[in-house]
Design a protein around this motif. Structure first.
Motif, PDB file in Angstrom:
ATOM      1  N   ILE A  61       0.475  -1.055  -0.071  1.00 55.11           N
ATOM      2  CA  ILE A  61       0.165  -0.072  -0.018  1.00 55.11           C
ATOM      3  C   ILE A  61       0.661   1.143  -0.404  1.00 55.11           C
ATOM      4  O   ILE A  61       0.667   2.073  -0.667  1.00 55.11           O
ATOM      5  CB  ILE A  61      -0.861   0.330   1.136  1.00 55.11           C
ATOM      6  N   MET A  62       1.784   1.170   0.943  1.00 56.31           N
ATOM      7  CA  MET A  62       3.112   2.914   0.963  1.00 56.31           C
ATOM      8  C   MET A  62       3.750   2.480  -0.487  1.00 56.31           C
ATOM      9  O   MET A  62       3.783   3.717  -0.727  1.00 56.31           O
ATOM     10  CB  MET A  62       3.604   2.074   1.301  1.00 56.31           C
ATOM     11  N   LEU A  63       4.080   1.647  -1.479  1.00 56.59           N
ATOM     12  CA  LEU A  63       4.556   1.651  -2.292  1.00 56.59           C
ATOM     13  C   LEU A  63       3.422   2.525  -3.473  1.00 56.59           C
ATOM     14  O   LEU A  63       3.977   3.270  -3.905  1.00 56.59           O
ATOM     15  CB  LEU A  63       5.236   0.320  -2.964  1.00 56.59           C
ATOM     16  N   VAL A  64       2.253   1.776  -3.377  1.00 53.70           N
ATOM     17  CA  VAL A  64       0.810   2.612  -4.272  1.00 53.70           C
ATOM     18  C   VAL A  64       0.484   3.936  -3.648  1.00 53.70           C
ATOM     19  O   VAL A  64       0.751   4.983  -5.146  1.00 53.70           O
ATOM     20  CB  VAL A  64      -0.261   1.686  -3.964  1.00 53.70           C
ATOM     21  N   CYS A  65       0.909   4.007  -2.657  1.00 56.68           N
ATOM     22  CA  CYS A  65       0.270   5.402  -2.374  1.00 56.68           C
ATOM     23  C   CYS A  65       2.252   6.453  -2.331  1.00 56.68           C
ATOM     24  O   CYS A  65       1.367   7.642  -3.289  1.00 56.68           O
ATOM     25  CB  CYS A  65       0.636   6.013  -0.953  1.00 56.68           C
ATOM     26  N   GLY A  66       3.073   6.138  -2.638  1.00 59.57           N
ATOM     27  CA  GLY A  66       3.758   6.503  -3.281  1.00 59.57           C
ATOM     28  C   GLY A  66       3.860   7.246  -4.322  1.00 59.57           C
ATOM     29  O   GLY A  66       4.053   8.490  -4.928  1.00 59.57           O
ATOM     30  N   HIS A  67       3.631   6.469  -5.130  1.00 63.78           N
ATOM     31  CA  HIS A  67       3.868   6.695  -7.042  1.00 63.78           C
ATOM     32  C   HIS A  67       2.354   7.696  -7.004  1.00 63.78           C
ATOM     33  O   HIS A  67       2.337   8.546  -7.784  1.00 63.78           O
ATOM     34  CB  HIS A  67       3.024   4.899  -7.536  1.00 63.78           C
ATOM     35  N   PHE A  68       1.635   7.478  -6.486  1.00 61.18           N
ATOM     36  CA  PHE A  68       0.029   8.529  -6.062  1.00 61.18           C
ATOM     37  C   PHE A  68       0.054   9.340  -5.798  1.00 61.18           C
ATOM     38  O   PHE A  68      -0.062  10.407  -7.168  1.00 61.18           O
ATOM     39  CB  PHE A  68      -1.317   7.449  -6.124  1.00 61.18           C
ATOM     40  N   LEU A  72       0.905  13.911  -7.582  1.00 65.65           N
ATOM     41  CA  LEU A  72       0.645  14.316  -7.482  1.00 65.65           C
ATOM     42  C   LEU A  72       1.395  15.974  -6.910  1.00 65.65           C
ATOM     43  O   LEU A  72       0.982  17.519  -7.375  1.00 65.65           O
ATOM     44  CB  LEU A  72      -0.575  14.310  -6.073  1.00 65.65           C
ATOM     45  N   ALA A  73       2.390  15.328  -6.459  1.00 65.29           N
ATOM     46  CA  ALA A  73       3.383  16.123  -5.479  1.00 65.29           C
ATOM     47  C   ALA A  73       4.106  16.675  -6.637  1.00 65.29           C
ATOM     48  O   ALA A  73       4.556  18.080  -7.161  1.00 65.29           O
ATOM     49  CB  ALA A  73       4.708  15.487  -4.508  1.00 65.29           C
ATOM     50  N   CYS A  91       2.352  15.066   1.953  1.00 56.99           N
ATOM     51  CA  CYS A  91       2.317  14.093   0.703  1.00 56.99           C
ATOM     52  C   CYS A  91       3.059  13.252   1.143  1.00 56.99           C
ATOM     53  O   CYS A  91       2.585  11.936   1.847  1.00 56.99           O
ATOM     54  CB  CYS A  91       3.035  14.122  -0.509  1.00 56.99           C
ATOM     55  N   GLY A  92       4.207  13.299   2.377  1.00 56.50           N
ATOM     56  CA  GLY A  92       4.529  12.241   2.889  1.00 56.50           C
ATOM     57  C   GLY A  92       3.839  12.026   3.770  1.00 56.50           C
ATOM     58  O   GLY A  92       3.588  10.823   4.826  1.00 56.50           O
ATOM     59  N   MET A  93       3.295  12.810   4.579  1.00 56.77           N
ATOM     60  CA  MET A  93       1.702  12.685   6.264  1.00 56.77           C
ATOM     61  C   MET A  93       1.107  11.905   4.470  1.00 56.77           C
ATOM     62  O   MET A  93       0.536  10.521   5.766  1.00 56.77           O
ATOM     63  CB  MET A  93       1.541  14.018   5.978  1.00 56.77           C
TER      64      MET A  93
END
Length: 170
Positions: A61-68, A72-73, A91-93
């Motif tokens: 999930i963290m990898l998917v969120c990092g991509h998403f 955005l960032a 974005c980190g939070m």
């Protein structure tokens, strides 16, 4: 700089930042456990726990969120010229909180769902407590990695802009 380029830069830096965040999480867990069990056993703490699936689902999930969130960032920093420190931190939070919240549902579905209606509070045990503790231990690393992440996006964007301008001059 195109929006596609900005998203690509953000996504790549998001993956790198997630890897760094996972390394920091591993080091935090190793440091917390090493006082009792020694460094070698502490480093491989994840081999002796009953919630391995939760950890691996969380990492995914963290990898998917990092991509998403990275996309955005990248768009916010390189296209909309937003402050890289603020965007990186937010974005980190966002990666940290989204991961903690969604990964908690793995344990809830595995074990907590059977405890609904009993004296146990599975929502508290499997969703809110992990979210709380991950936020407590992860806020400072998310801040530091987030700022680095935002800066890397800005630096990579400048390099790409220079490359484009050099090609146009030729």
């Amino acid at each position: 700089m195109t929006e596609r380029d900005a998203k690509m830069i953000g996504s790549k830096q998001g993956f790198i930042s997630v890897g760094l965040g996972l390394l920091i999480a591993q080091l935090i867990m190793t440091a917390m456990i090493s006082s009792d069990k020694g460094f070698f056993k502490a480093f491989f703490w994840f081999t002796t726990i009953d919630y391995k699936l939760n950890i691996f689902v969380g990492a995914f999930i963290m990898l998917v969120c990092g991509h998403f969130y990275g996309q955005l960032a990248g768009k916010a920093i390189l296209i909309k010229n937003r402050n890289f420190i603020l965007v990186g931190f937010l974005c980190g939070m966002a990666v940290l909180l989204t991961t903690a919240f969604l990964a908690g549902w793995t344990g809830f579905i595995q074990e907590g769902i059977d405890n609904i209606g009993t004296n146990d509070n599975p929502f508290e045990d499997y969703i809110f407590k992990p979210l709380f503790w991950v936020t407590i231990f992860g806020a400072i690393p998310a801040f530091i990695v987030g700022i680095w992440f935002g800066r890397q996006i800005k630096v990579k964007g400048r390099k790409l802009d220079k490359m484009y301008s050099t090609q146009q001059q030729l």
